[in-house]
Design a protein around this motif. Structure first.
Motif, PDB file in Angstrom:
ATOM      1  N   SER B 155       0.805  -1.274   0.056  1.00 54.36           N
ATOM      2  CA  SER B 155      -0.117   0.068  -0.075  1.00 54.36           C
ATOM      3  C   SER B 155       0.707   1.134   0.000  1.00 54.36           C
ATOM      4  O   SER B 155       0.345   2.427   0.012  1.00 54.36           O
ATOM      5  CB  SER B 155      -0.766   0.092   1.220  1.00 54.36           C
ATOM      6  OG  SER B 155      -0.382  -0.094   2.497  1.00 54.36           O
ATOM      7  N   THR B 160      -3.308   2.245  -0.506  1.00 56.51           N
ATOM      8  CA  THR B 160      -4.601   1.726  -0.400  1.00 56.51           C
ATOM      9  C   THR B 160      -4.339   0.303  -0.269  1.00 56.51           C
ATOM     10  O   THR B 160      -3.232  -0.457  -0.953  1.00 56.51           O
ATOM     11  CB  THR B 160      -5.326   1.973  -1.627  1.00 56.51           C
ATOM     12  OG1 THR B 160      -5.497   3.172  -2.122  1.00 56.51           O
ATOM     13  CG2 THR B 160      -6.790   1.339  -1.851  1.00 56.51           C
ATOM     14  N   ILE B 163      -5.528  -3.776  -3.430  1.00 60.61           N
ATOM     15  CA  ILE B 163      -5.996  -3.379  -4.633  1.00 60.61           C
ATOM     16  C   ILE B 163      -6.215  -4.459  -5.500  1.00 60.61           C
ATOM     17  O   ILE B 163      -7.313  -4.830  -6.116  1.00 60.61           O
ATOM     18  CB  ILE B 163      -5.066  -2.608  -5.302  1.00 60.61           C
ATOM     19  CG1 ILE B 163      -5.056  -1.028  -4.440  1.00 60.61           C
ATOM     20  CG2 ILE B 163      -5.531  -2.000  -6.629  1.00 60.61           C
ATOM     21  CD1 ILE B 163      -4.173  -0.031  -4.826  1.00 60.61           C
ATOM     22  N   ARG B 166      -8.748  -7.397  -4.176  1.00 52.36           N
ATOM     23  CA  ARG B 166     -10.264  -6.854  -3.983  1.00 52.36           C
ATOM     24  C   ARG B 166     -10.732  -6.570  -5.403  1.00 52.36           C
ATOM     25  O   ARG B 166     -11.878  -6.568  -5.398  1.00 52.36           O
ATOM     26  CB  ARG B 166     -10.084  -5.691  -3.084  1.00 52.36           C
ATOM     27  CG  ARG B 166      -9.881  -5.869  -1.730  1.00 52.36           C
ATOM     28  CD  ARG B 166     -10.385  -4.683  -0.531  1.00 52.36           C
ATOM     29  NE  ARG B 166      -9.532  -3.532  -0.735  1.00 52.36           N
ATOM     30  CZ  ARG B 166      -9.616  -2.301  -0.331  1.00 52.36           C
ATOM     31  NH1 ARG B 166     -10.811  -2.179   0.229  1.00 52.36           N
ATOM     32  NH2 ARG B 166      -8.701  -1.421  -0.496  1.00 52.36           N
ATOM     33  N   ALA B 167      -9.828  -5.973  -6.034  1.00 56.47           N
ATOM     34  CA  ALA B 167     -10.248  -5.723  -7.608  1.00 56.47           C
ATOM     35  C   ALA B 167     -10.921  -7.001  -8.133  1.00 56.47           C
ATOM     36  O   ALA B 167     -11.879  -7.070  -8.950  1.00 56.47           O
ATOM     37  CB  ALA B 167      -9.366  -5.248  -8.486  1.00 56.47           C
ATOM     38  N   LEU B 172     -13.259  -3.958  -4.043  1.00 56.56           N
ATOM     39  CA  LEU B 172     -12.452  -2.653  -4.062  1.00 56.56           C
ATOM     40  C   LEU B 172     -13.675  -1.590  -4.655  1.00 56.56           C
ATOM     41  O   LEU B 172     -14.130  -1.501  -5.505  1.00 56.56           O
ATOM     42  CB  LEU B 172     -11.490  -2.749  -5.140  1.00 56.56           C
ATOM     43  CG  LEU B 172     -10.334  -1.427  -5.143  1.00 56.56           C
ATOM     44  CD1 LEU B 172      -9.710  -1.378  -3.823  1.00 56.56           C
ATOM     45  CD2 LEU B 172      -9.428  -1.501  -6.284  1.00 56.56           C
ATOM     46  N   THR B 176     -12.045   3.814  -6.210  1.00 54.60           N
ATOM     47  CA  THR B 176     -10.556   4.187  -5.962  1.00 54.60           C
ATOM     48  C   THR B 176      -9.902   4.157  -7.186  1.00 54.60           C
ATOM     49  O   THR B 176      -8.737   4.587  -7.116  1.00 54.60           O
ATOM     50  CB  THR B 176     -10.330   2.763  -5.193  1.00 54.60           C
ATOM     51  OG1 THR B 176     -11.168   2.514  -4.123  1.00 54.60           O
ATOM     52  CG2 THR B 176      -8.873   2.490  -4.880  1.00 54.60           C
ATOM     53  N   ALA B 399      -8.415  -9.821   2.725  1.00 54.52           N
ATOM     54  CA  ALA B 399      -9.245  -9.519   1.648  1.00 54.52           C
ATOM     55  C   ALA B 399     -10.352 -10.608   1.209  1.00 54.52           C
ATOM     56  O   ALA B 399     -11.327 -10.487   1.154  1.00 54.52           O
ATOM     57  CB  ALA B 399      -8.812  -9.006   0.376  1.00 54.52           C
TER      58      ALA B 399
END
Lengths: 447, 447
Positions: B155, B160, B163, B166-167, B172, B176, B399
């Motif tokens: 991060s 963040t 990423i 979560r994408a 996400l 963002t 996540a």
């Protein structure tokens, strides 16, 4: 009378029934210097306005050089003798007779980056005004008088105090010329001084442009660098002493960089060690003030290392500068001993190593009691309200005091502190301070 | 056998009288992956050695892109199905039958600037090794298996968390992509992702490359980012939970810049306010640890403003980042409330204003109890010493846990922390961790 109508209205009513003619004449003559004063400040503004805001007159650089040329021009326009010494200091002299001692009225012409116009520059102007007024009033001083524009007072540039005044007095350690480097250019003091026309070799060989034995006194008028006078609604302050200091311009705390998730027992966090140090010094300071020992502690630079720091890294390296000042040599020494005890405790508690780097210091400068008393008498005679106060800041006057020259300082009320663009000295207040100076010079040296 | 003679000698003696043939065969087969493992790390080193020291695989930049190409090449060399999703994550899949759920074994391939080679990259390798070994031993998993190289975990780049994972999971927040900017380039996440070949528009429109409902489990092997395993002389750790956090990546304290001589009563020193804050949080942390509530507080950036700071200026502006993490959601919430009370107290005590800026947070991720138990059973069967531990750091596994996927993590002993070049994982220890993973996958999914 050059004063515009509103200025005449704004003049304070003199309690003339209690005063003889002399204070009134001096005060009026000094107030007539309003246009001369504003013209001087305007000329300085024109050559040193920083595009990034405020005023920048860089020490032994183009900004300071230009300010000294302006002072030299004004000295000649006023008909005083111009001299520039081999350290680059500029003098406007009124020689009243051979073999006489000199009273120097001066201050510095450099500024911090993006600073204010009055910090320093007000001092030589006060000297010029006093000399102009005394000459105009037909006074016959039995000393020579001299307004001095001093070089290199702002230690932010070379991390060294009182360069110009100490070079002139022969008290600047000779290794400073090659050891000190300007913080922005990285070039040595010697290089910068040569570029400004100075004779560094002569200074290093012992030349002393200002022999302390030839000086009757050194007097400095300066804006107050704190709002004490604003708080007390007084235009003028009379200095009791200039604080001595010890300084560590470039200290470092070394811990170990680590991942943000590192458990507490494995960390050596340099930033928390720094916070611990700062709070310990803050607590010491608070207790000393409560005990009636004024002092000040400033961690001016206080920062994690920008090559390593980030949201997810435990800081392993921290940098700081420290300035600690007080008005009593014994008290200052006690504080420094406590500082070292704190350093030792933090190294042990937090498993870091603290490298303080080079130590600098300046001795406490006590104002001469006869000058302080003379200023107070002059202010009372003029009907100008004043208070006695320790100088918040360091000043060249301390270097003169250390060289054995009787020293006095006058502070002028200043609304928003100094070392930034919002300093706000009223010219009225400046002229009040100059009137105290002029009346004192008249009382002491012209009667 | 690809092992050199010294490796065979160095192998730990198996307590084979207490174990059946299966653990011994798995451990030997994993140890035979030594050359495969070192070749993988060497290929990553070759494309990401930073001239300034260590390893840099910049998130959605040339470094991370190159690492993903290497993983793709290796997946194909090993004969697994290669897939790259629209967020740029790379998968090496062993599809064992239609409609089956998948066990993902992954971790990230990016690094912090000037970091280490193993942080992240060890995870996809462990997945590849487990799949290679199970295939070689003739195992027949009743789930599909997949090694996953994840994007954008560090991060520090975009401030963040998680990423890439979560994408892929669709968790996400869609704003963002345009809101997050990379700290070095200043370009948006969306710009960087597009340059790495991602389909940001599809992600923003709700595309979800990894449906959590299709995942049987997410498993991650990672170097330990603290020396707990070194301290306890154990090669492997089994994760109990990943800490949740709250973060303020870009907070500021506003005071008033002032001259170094300003008396105490007139100062609003932003650096001392920051020190006060840091020490208050340090005290809170210390008390919580003593009460048995593990947590961590990191002021990663903690600095006066470099445009203004200097030896002779009272700091009027201070910047900091803050990361506070704990293993229990209720405890973390309590700490955040105390943090805000401290902020309020300092604003009042020190007359500063504190602008915390954007708040970020990540929930606590609990490891799945069945997976933890399975890891422990496998390690005991293999004769590999281990300890259970909370994760020091955040990981993509959190996540997956937040998306409802059962999660487990294995930590590998690492001598010198992480996020710097001196991380020192032994390949032997890595293979021990990979053996635990492989044996667990065999026990749970191949019998």
């Amino acid at each position: 009378m050059n004063l515009p109508p509103w200025r005449q209205i704004k003049n304070r009513t003199m309690t003339s029934d209690k005063l003889d003619q002399r204070p009134s004449a001096i005060r009026e003559a000094v107030q007539n210097e309003y246009a001369f004063a504003t013209a001087y400040f305007d000329r300085l503004t024109a050559i040193s306005t920083d595009p990034a805001g405020g005023i920048t007159r860089d020490t032994y650089g183009p900004g300071e050089d230009a300010a000294h040329r302006i002072m030299a021009d004004i000295a000649q326009e006023c008909g005083f003798d111009l001299r520039v010494d081999i350290a680059g200091n500029t003098y406007a002299r009124w020689e009243t007779g051979p073999g006489r001692k000199t009273v120097v009225v001066g201050s510095h012409l450099d500024s911090v980056p993006r600073g204010g116009n009055f910090d320093g520059a007000a001092g030589p102007l006060a000297g010029l005004i006093a000399m102009r007024v005394l000459r105009r009033l037909g006074a016959e001083p039995h000393v020579s008088l001299c307004a001095m524009g001093i070089r290199a007072e702002e230690s932010v540039w070379f991390q060294t105090s009182y360069i110009g005044s100490r070079a002139a007095l022969g008290t600047l350690p000779h290794d400073t010329y090659d050891a000190a480097r300007r913080i922005d250019t990285g070039r040595t003091l010697a290089d910068h001084m040569r570029a400004s026309g100075c004779d560094v070799d002569a200074l290093r060989n012992g030349a002393r442009p200002l022999d302390p034995a030839g000086l009757a006194a050194y007097i400095e008028l300066h804006i107050e660098q704190a709002p004490s006078l604003v708080e007390d609604a007084k235009p003028v302050g009379i200095c009791t002493a200039i604080p001595g200091n010890f300084r560590y311009p470039d200290a470092r705390i070394k811990g170990v960089h680590g991942h943000v998730g590192t458990p507490r027992r494995f960390r050596t966090d340099a930033a928390l060690a720094a916070a611990d140090l700062a709070m310990a010094m803050d607590t010491l300071w608070s207790k000393q003030e409560a005990a009636g020992n004024p002092m000040a502690v400033t961690f001016g630079r206080f920062h994690t290392d920008d090559a390593y720091h980030g949201l997810t890294t435990v800081p392993g390296l921290f940098h700081f500068s420290l300035d600690v000042r007080a008005y009593d040599a014994v008290h200052l020494d006690m504080v420094e001993r406590e500082f070292h005890a704190i350093i030792t405790r933090i190294e042990a508690d937090r498993n870091v190593s603290i490298d303080l780097g080079e130590r600098k210091s300046a001795p406490v400068g006590k104002a001469d009691l006869a000058i302080r008393t003379g200023f107070a008498t002059a202010a009372r005679d003029l009907g100008i309200d004043f208070m006695e106060m320790g100088s918040p800041a360091s000043h060249d006057a301390a270097a003169f005091a250390a060289a054995g020259v009787p020293m006095g300082m006058i502070f002028v009320r200043n609304e928003n502190g100094s070392h930034h663009p919002n300093e706000a000295m009223e010219i009225d207040d400046f002229l009040d301070g100059s009137a105290v100076l002029t009346a004192y010079l008249y009382d002491r040296y012209c009667q």
